[in-house]
Design an enzyme around this catalytic site. Sequence first.
Site, mmCIF file in Angstrom:
data_model
loop_
_atom_site.group_PDB
_atom_site.id
_atom_site.type_symbol
_atom_site.label_atom_id
_atom_site.label_comp_id
_atom_site.label_asym_id
_atom_site.label_seq_id
_atom_site.Cartn_x
_atom_site.Cartn_y
_atom_site.Cartn_z
ATOM 1 N N LYS A 134 2.822 -7.588 -5.779
ATOM 2 C CA LYS A 134 2.428 -6.063 -6.157
ATOM 3 C C LYS A 134 3.599 -5.516 -6.618
ATOM 4 O O LYS A 134 4.938 -5.418 -6.330
ATOM 5 C CB LYS A 134 2.156 -5.452 -4.876
ATOM 6 C CG LYS A 134 1.143 -4.005 -5.111
ATOM 7 C CD LYS A 134 0.726 -3.590 -3.606
ATOM 8 C CE LYS A 134 -0.065 -2.405 -3.679
ATOM 9 N NZ LYS A 134 -0.460 -2.176 -2.407
ATOM 10 N N SER A 182 -5.181 -0.360 -2.893
ATOM 11 C CA SER A 182 -4.045 -0.374 -3.691
ATOM 12 C C SER A 182 -3.782 -1.496 -4.310
ATOM 13 O O SER A 182 -2.985 -1.864 -5.395
ATOM 14 C CB SER A 182 -3.254 0.593 -3.483
ATOM 15 O OG SER A 182 -2.018 0.105 -2.570
ATOM 16 N N SER A 205 -5.111 -0.757 1.993
ATOM 17 C CA SER A 205 -4.900 -1.524 0.516
ATOM 18 C C SER A 205 -4.758 -2.958 0.635
ATOM 19 O O SER A 205 -4.638 -3.360 -0.604
ATOM 20 C CB SER A 205 -3.700 -0.975 0.240
ATOM 21 O OG SER A 205 -3.791 0.601 0.058
#
Length: 554
Positions: A192, A264, A288
Amino acid sequence: MKNPLLLVTACAGSFLLGAFVNADDAEKPITSEMVEVAARIFDLDFTPAERDSMLGNLNSARTNYEALRKIDLPNDIAPALYFNPLPAGFNMPTGPSTFTASTAGKITLPTNRDDLAYYTVGELGHLIRTKQISSVELTQFFLNRLKTYDPRLHCVITLTEDLALSQARRADAELKAGKYRGPLHGIPYGAKDLLAKKGYKTTWGAMPYKDQTLDLDATVIQKLEAAGAVLCAKTTLGALAMGDVWFGGMTRNPWNLNAGSSGSSAGSASSVSAGLLPFAIGTETLGSIVSPSTVCGTTGLRPTFGRVSRHGAMALSWSMDKIGPITRSVEDCALVFNAIYGPDGHDPTVMAAPFRYAPLTTLKGMRVGYVKKAFESNYPNRANDSLTLQTLRTLGAELVPFDLPTGVPAGRISFLLSVEAAASFDELTRSGRDDLLVRQTKNSWPNSFRSARFVPAVEYIQANRARTKLINEMAAQLKASNIDVYVSPAYAGGNLTLTNLTGHPCVVLPNGFTPQNTPTSITFMGQLFEEGKVLAVAKAYQDATQWHKKHPVL
């Protein structure tokens, strides 16, 4: 500031004062009338004499704030107060770590090489270790898939192709020389893009930071490199870790290209679901990992708070941020977690505790809790979740009704996240550069950051005190139920918010599909620092189903 709203944020024990003034009036003294207006925001009432008595303190405090704002406080500087999830009387696990993987069985290269896209980490690791395929070949395979499908999914911010091929060549050379680093040796993965990697941008998915480079490697990336893993991509995240909209667009759900992949950890879940990477690293503050894993049909592990170092990761909420893997299977989560957990000397919240994992052959005699009120409520995934409970009974588990603590309404103190996030991005708000963020709705970060300026410091401290009470009540509930693991709907019943505040570990995995043919999920929860038990029970359930073996057709 960019507007004529003067914000004076109070120190602990005082309160925030806000009043509309012109920019030219910013240096004028705070008046009793300003205090009266500000007090209404916080539902407080002071007499004229009390307001007049405050003015000296408030004007002095404003001078302190002005001085404080001149101090350079980059995102990687944490507050001097560290969150500790341990309840009163908690005994930390002790002893050595142990890890037993499942027996590999006979694993061979598929006739159709495209089938490699959905092999597990364990299966791919076996192919590399037995030299049926090289890391370079496997890395090139996944790089090609990333290049082919990212234009549809928008799940990659930066392709790290040169680095990946270099790491893959090293992995092959080491294996040839007899050096084997373990089950992640030569395995491609994605990170990420809030995790720093030298030589590459770390954009946090947000337009104000789209050209940002950080001269360090995040601890998680260092540990994965030490385990022999190959970094192929920095994956997308909703801007500043919210949602699935970043400066390059919206990350897509491989099961429905017209929909987002949630957030996210949007790109991490989307890329794994689509077979573009065997695993990826995500983060969770308030859903997330759980949320994108749910809609994309992946399996994710949200570890205990204080398990994995956040050094080199963007800080959103210092007391809630957690880092974990998103994979195809529960055991893949265990394999990756085994490489990344533990103290590093940089993140002071990380505690030393053993990780013990071994697959279970049966759940017979095991007491598995279930959040009774949540499962019996009316919510969209109730039918699939009920079948999950039936599967657990079939596997021999004794299902024990479990009630979440109710003394502290978790939703009422979740504003802690917004306050910490507003502090993390204080300069962004005061500079007006928050206007560069793509999402500008009432529920998006820019407005949340601004609104959080009006949370009194006293209320923030009180919410943290209530959080301590919640942590202790949760521990008491688990002890009274005499369970190590419990099951909860992914969203219904308030478990997601509560356990992100208490820091408990969670495994999320697919348990069916909606009528629209998109995945659904169930969550397995456990005691603090007992990821091994949660993973073992979740694996036993997953092995009895086929949902994780279903893949989207691109």
